[in-house]
Design a protein around this motif. Structure first.
Motif, mmCIF file in Angstrom:
data_model
loop_
_atom_site.group_PDB
_atom_site.id
_atom_site.type_symbol
_atom_site.label_atom_id
_atom_site.label_comp_id
_atom_site.label_asym_id
_atom_site.label_seq_id
_atom_site.Cartn_x
_atom_site.Cartn_y
_atom_site.Cartn_z
ATOM 1 N N ALA A 189 3.654 -42.021 0.441
ATOM 2 C CA ALA A 189 4.039 -42.682 1.691
ATOM 3 C C ALA A 189 5.494 -43.124 1.650
ATOM 4 N N PHE A 190 5.936 -43.555 0.486
ATOM 5 C CA PHE A 190 7.334 -43.940 0.340
ATOM 6 C C PHE A 190 8.257 -42.730 0.498
ATOM 7 N N LEU A 191 7.882 -41.605 -0.102
ATOM 8 C CA LEU A 191 8.735 -40.422 -0.017
ATOM 9 C C LEU A 191 8.858 -39.915 1.415
ATOM 10 N N ARG A 192 7.810 -40.108 2.208
ATOM 11 C CA ARG A 192 7.883 -39.642 3.598
ATOM 12 C C ARG A 192 8.927 -40.415 4.409
ATOM 13 N N THR A 193 9.237 -41.608 3.968
ATOM 14 C CA THR A 193 10.203 -42.443 4.710
ATOM 15 C C THR A 193 11.626 -42.297 4.213
ATOM 16 N N VAL A 194 11.804 -41.570 3.123
ATOM 17 C CA VAL A 194 13.145 -41.440 2.537
ATOM 18 C C VAL A 194 13.999 -40.519 3.395
ATOM 19 N N ASN A 195 15.222 -40.997 3.751
ATOM 20 C CA ASN A 195 16.207 -40.179 4.455
ATOM 21 C C ASN A 195 17.581 -40.809 4.269
ATOM 22 N N PRO A 196 18.652 -40.062 4.481
ATOM 23 C CA PRO A 196 20.009 -40.602 4.260
ATOM 24 C C PRO A 196 20.358 -41.778 5.159
ATOM 25 N N THR A 197 19.766 -41.837 6.313
ATOM 26 C CA THR A 197 20.071 -42.953 7.206
ATOM 27 C C THR A 197 19.537 -44.260 6.643
ATOM 28 N N LYS A 198 18.338 -44.212 6.093
ATOM 29 C CA LYS A 198 17.725 -45.420 5.548
ATOM 30 C C LYS A 198 18.402 -45.845 4.262
ATOM 31 N N TYR A 199 18.842 -44.871 3.480
ATOM 32 C CA TYR A 199 19.520 -45.175 2.219
ATOM 33 C C TYR A 199 20.926 -44.572 2.278
ATOM 34 N N SER A 200 21.730 -45.168 3.132
ATOM 35 C CA SER A 200 23.072 -44.619 3.385
ATOM 36 C C SER A 200 23.995 -44.743 2.200
ATOM 37 N N GLU A 201 23.725 -45.676 1.292
ATOM 38 C CA GLU A 201 24.597 -45.854 0.136
ATOM 39 C C GLU A 201 24.325 -44.845 -0.966
ATOM 40 N N ASP A 202 23.259 -44.086 -0.851
ATOM 41 C CA ASP A 202 22.893 -43.120 -1.902
ATOM 42 C C ASP A 202 23.622 -41.807 -1.632
ATOM 43 N N ILE A 203 24.707 -41.570 -2.366
ATOM 44 C CA ILE A 203 25.524 -40.372 -2.159
ATOM 45 C C ILE A 203 24.768 -39.121 -2.590
ATOM 46 N N VAL A 204 24.040 -39.224 -3.672
ATOM 47 C CA VAL A 204 23.297 -38.062 -4.181
ATOM 48 C C VAL A 204 22.256 -37.602 -3.165
ATOM 49 N N LEU A 205 21.573 -38.531 -2.548
ATOM 50 C CA LEU A 205 20.578 -38.188 -1.547
ATOM 51 C C LEU A 205 21.217 -37.470 -0.365
ATOM 52 N N LYS A 206 22.421 -37.937 0.032
ATOM 53 C CA LYS A 206 23.105 -37.293 1.153
ATOM 54 C C LYS A 206 23.461 -35.849 0.817
ATOM 55 N N GLU A 207 23.983 -35.630 -0.378
ATOM 56 C CA GLU A 207 24.351 -34.264 -0.772
ATOM 57 C C GLU A 207 23.121 -33.367 -0.865
ATOM 58 N N PHE A 208 22.051 -33.909 -1.427
ATOM 59 C CA PHE A 208 20.807 -33.133 -1.524
ATOM 60 C C PHE A 208 20.285 -32.780 -0.127
ATOM 61 N N LEU A 222 27.016 -37.446 7.609
ATOM 62 C CA LEU A 222 25.673 -36.935 7.884
ATOM 63 C C LEU A 222 24.843 -37.960 8.638
ATOM 64 N N LYS A 223 24.254 -37.512 9.742
ATOM 65 C CA LYS A 223 23.314 -38.330 10.497
ATOM 66 C C LYS A 223 22.025 -37.517 10.665
ATOM 67 N N GLN A 224 20.931 -38.147 10.380
ATOM 68 C CA GLN A 224 19.657 -37.414 10.351
ATOM 69 C C GLN A 224 19.295 -36.842 11.714
ATOM 70 N N GLU A 225 19.564 -37.610 12.784
ATOM 71 C CA GLU A 225 19.132 -37.129 14.092
ATOM 72 C C GLU A 225 19.915 -35.917 14.534
#
Length: 764
Positions: A189-208, A222-225
């Motif tokens: 359930a946690f993984l389903r909510t993960v996105n760059p907008t929610k965790y904007s400070e995570d650079i690695v997540l944005k690149e991935f 990057l903006k998810q929408e």
């Protein structure tokens, strides 16, 4: 959680001090508390992994497998354990490849060990090593060139991790031993909510996210929408992301949970004392070594390695489908702590095999499997694993288990013959020895098995058939023939006895003691009848009576012949009137000879029956397809003693009769007795070797034939001439005729007898 474009480390530190918690594979060297007093290994022990792999080999009959491991200390230790366990279970190693730890360039590997693996005839390859060391196999595979091999790996090599441009078909159907772990509540359930907008400070997540979902914007903007409004980690193929927590991630989770639990316990302890507290790494050691708790997944966690149980394994099947769809499906389990027979389970029907069937998987993926669809931007619909497993089983239920053997299995009726200088898994097939079968195709059947005693192998030696009970039966032609012959001779003997009794006062009957003649005829009649005891199914009664009755009545017959012969000799030798030696020609002397000789035989038979009597027995070994029902003589020594005694009496009769052969034959039987004993001996002398060399009905038939032939010989040689004279030549059966014949032949004999001597002889 695994990001496919990140490199995972194998060891984590809580601080730069020497207090360490490792989450890499369990290493027995690190368990030495003398060298590593403050080191804690979170991974479970893999001391039974090699046993689980060998159980998989033996379950599918894989006896010829290749081994690939990393060329380091851990790989060498595992290789030794695995090869030893394989040898104990009859599995051979076709070849072994060790990948250097420093080997990272796939160009060099394509020219060395990878071609040897791909081109080898071995169908099953077992791999042990971590992802970094074995990634070379992924980079070195040849695209669109299927190898049709079965790969068996451990979870330390992430088989789903591969370059995007390389398909996973070469590893389709691979089996992976992964640690059996519990699902962490709330993780998916946690993984389903993960996105760059929610965790904007995570650079690695944005690149991935930018790379995986093929966004056109720069990662910084990057903006998810704008990138993908429905983008979610759950929609990604297994190539990029797995929603299931991996073994390594689960170990990290437990390590972090243990440290957090320890800090919490220490904080509560200090708070109760009202002290402010800043933890130092060295202070954690005394708490960590005693800590024990249940994680949120429900598993017990021990920091003490001595209490840490061996790992349990789930066996996952790596499945690849169309449109880059792939999945890991649980198909089995191995629990070293379970009872034998319950420790290993596998569902063969759920395993996807490496067969040409997958070539037909082209076109729309929904035609064959309800796995979801993929859009051009990589979005993926929700996958129902239960529906997927069902369709996999329905599609592939007719697949066969891949075979990996050095030699083809020996068919029914054959056995393995080892090849000189080759491993035990390499062999030729040869026909089973006589009396043995092999009734199934087996990769482990090194020898044939014997049939039970009541069964015998068929011509193909692949099946045991029930043996037929055999004995000389009354209803079969041979038995009926022998019965008819015995009864015919018995009737003939009775007829001759009746004639002799009717004409008992005639000179021929009175010659040589008519009482002995009657005794001999009666005993011969019983000799013919005793042969009937040998025909039919042996019973306790017939076994007791067979040989003893035969021995006694034959001894009476031979004793009578011996007495008759002695009386003939004495009657012609003791002729002086008034001589005291004439008492030896009286009838009581001949009767005494018969009684004494027969009495000795009766004593021998009584001792035989008293010490080791005959009994019914079976012989399942003499004839391959029959069980012989016979009489066990009990004591071979007693049996041959009875025969030997009869032979001794026969030899004495023959010698005495031979010495008296020159006496006048008008009234003495010496010549007839000599000839009859010659016939008797010619029958019984070859009886012994023939009797010993035959079995079953043939043995019984030989003895019956010997009894009938010898009895018929005595009857014919001694009594048929007299029977002829009495019935057909009555004019010769008078005293005057015999006197004239004696007078004419007495001159030839040096000791010719007078008519008075003849008259005295006839009185006996």
């Amino acid at each position: 959680m695994r990001f496919r474009k990140l490199t995972l480390i194998s060891e984590g530190r809580m601080h730069q001090s020497q207090r360490k918690i490792t989450f890499g594979p369990f290493d027995s060297i690190l368990s030495d508390k003398v060298q590593f007093p403050s080191l804690y290994q979170m991974a479970p022990k893999d001391s039974s992994l090699h046993k689980g792999m060998v159980r998989l080999m033996t379950h599918f009959g894989w006896t010829w497998v290749a081994l690939v491991t990393v060329d380091d200390l851990r790989g060498e230790e595992f290789l030794q354990e695995l090869t030893l366990e394989m040898a104990n279970n009859g599995v051979c190693v076709s070849f072994t490849e060790k990948i250097p730890v420093s080997e990272r360039r796939h160009t060099e590997s394509r020219l060395t060990f990878v071609p040897r693996i791909m081109t080898s005839a071995t169908r099953v390859i077992f791999i042990h090593g971590d992802t970094d060391s074995l990634m070379i196999l992924r980079y070195s595979q040849f695209p669109f060139f299927p190898s049709y091999k079965v790969w068996v790996t451990t979870s330390y090599w992430d088989i789903t991790m591969r370059p995007q441009y390389v398909d996973g078909y070469n590893f389709h159907g691979a089996l992976t031993f992964s640690h059996l772990t519990s699902e962490v509540p709330g993780f998916k359930a946690f993984l389903r909510t993960v996105n760059p907008t929610k965790y904007s400070e995570d650079i690695v997540l944005k690149e991935f996210w930018h790379s995986t979902f093929r966004c056109t914007e720069e990662p910084e903007k990057l903006k998810q929408e704008k990138c993908s409004p429905n983008a979610s980690l759950e929609t990604l193929p297994l190539l990029y992301f797995d929603m299931t927590m991996s073994d390594l991630s689960y170990t990290i989770y437990n390590g972090v949970y243990a440290v957090a639990w320890t800090l919490h316990e220490m904080f509560l302890m200090k708070s109760e004392k009202g002290e402010s507290w800043v933890p130092h790494p060295w202070q954690l050691h005394s708490f960590l070594k005693k800590i024990q708790f249940n994680s949120s997944a429900g598993d017990q966690v021990f920091m003490d390695e001595n209490r840490n149980l061996e790992a349990q394994y789930k066996i996952l099947n790596y499945v690849t489908f169309k449109m880059d769809a792939e999945a890991l499906v649980k198909v089995g389990q191995f629990n070293p702590q379970a009872q034998p027979g319950e420790d290993f389970t596998i569902n063969e029907e759920a395993i996807v095999k490496l067969l040409d069937e997958r070539k037909s998987q082209t076109g729309n993926p929904s035609d064959d499997f309800k796995l979801g669809t993929f859009s051009t931007n990589g979005d993926r619909a929700e996958m129902d694993m239960k529906v997927m497993s069902f369709h996999i089983n329905m599609k592939l239920r007719h697949f066969k288990v891949p075979c990996s053997t050095c030699s083809e299995s020996c068919g029914p009726g054959l056995r393995q013959t080892p090849l000189e200088g080759q491993p035990i898994c390499c062999f030729n097939c040869s026909l089973c020895p006589e009396g043995e079968i092999s009734n199934q195709m087996s990769k482990y059947l090194q020898r044939c098995m014997k049939c039970p005693e009541d069964e015998y192998p068929n011509k193909e030696r692949n099946q045991c058939l029930p043996k037929v009970m055999t004995f000389l039966d009354v209803s079969e032609p041979l038995g009926m023939t022998l019965i008819c012959v015995a009864l015919s001779f018995s009737l003939m003997t009775s007829l001759i006895l009746w004639v002799f009794v009717k004409f008992q006062d005639t000179p021929i009957v009175k010659a040589n003691n008519r009482a002995l003649s009657f005794t001999l005829l009666i005993s011969l009649n019983f000799c013919f009848l005793c042969s009937l005891l040998f025909i039919g199914r042996p019973t306790s009664a017939t076994c007791l009576l067979r040989q003893t009755t035969f021995g006694i009545v034959f001894t009476v017959a031979v004793s009578s012949i011996l007495a008759k012969t002695i009386m003939v000799v004495l009657a012609f030798r003791v002729t002086i009137p008034g001589s005291r030696s004439r008492i030896w020609v009286q009838s009581r002397v001949s009767n005494s000879v018969v009684i004494i000789c027969s009495g000795i035989q009766v004593i021998l038979c009584s001792i035989w029956l008293g010490t080791s009597p005959p009994f019914p027995d079976t012989d399942p070994h003499s004839e391959p397809d029959r069980i012989i029902i016979k009489c066990n003589e009990g004591s071979d020594f007693a049996f041959y003693s009875v025969l030997g005694y009869m032979g001794f009496l026969s030899l004495c009769s023959f010698v005495v009769a031979f010495l008296a052969r020159s006496l006048p034959d008008a009234f003495n039987e010496a010549k007839f007795i000599t000839f009859s004993m010659l016939v008797f001996c010619s029958v019984w002398v070859p009886f012994l070797p023939t009797y010993q060399s035959t079995k079953g009905k043939a043995m019984v038939t030989v003895e019956i034939f010997s009894i009938l032939a010898s009895s018929a010989g005595l009857l014919s040689c001694i009594f048929i001439p007299k029977f002829y004279m009495i019935l057909l030549r009555p004019n010769k059966n008078t005293q005057e005729s015999i006197k004239n014949k004696v007078s004419s032949r007495g001159r030839i004999h040096s000791g010719s007898l007078s008519a008075n001597s003849y008259q005295r002889h006839n009185q006996f």
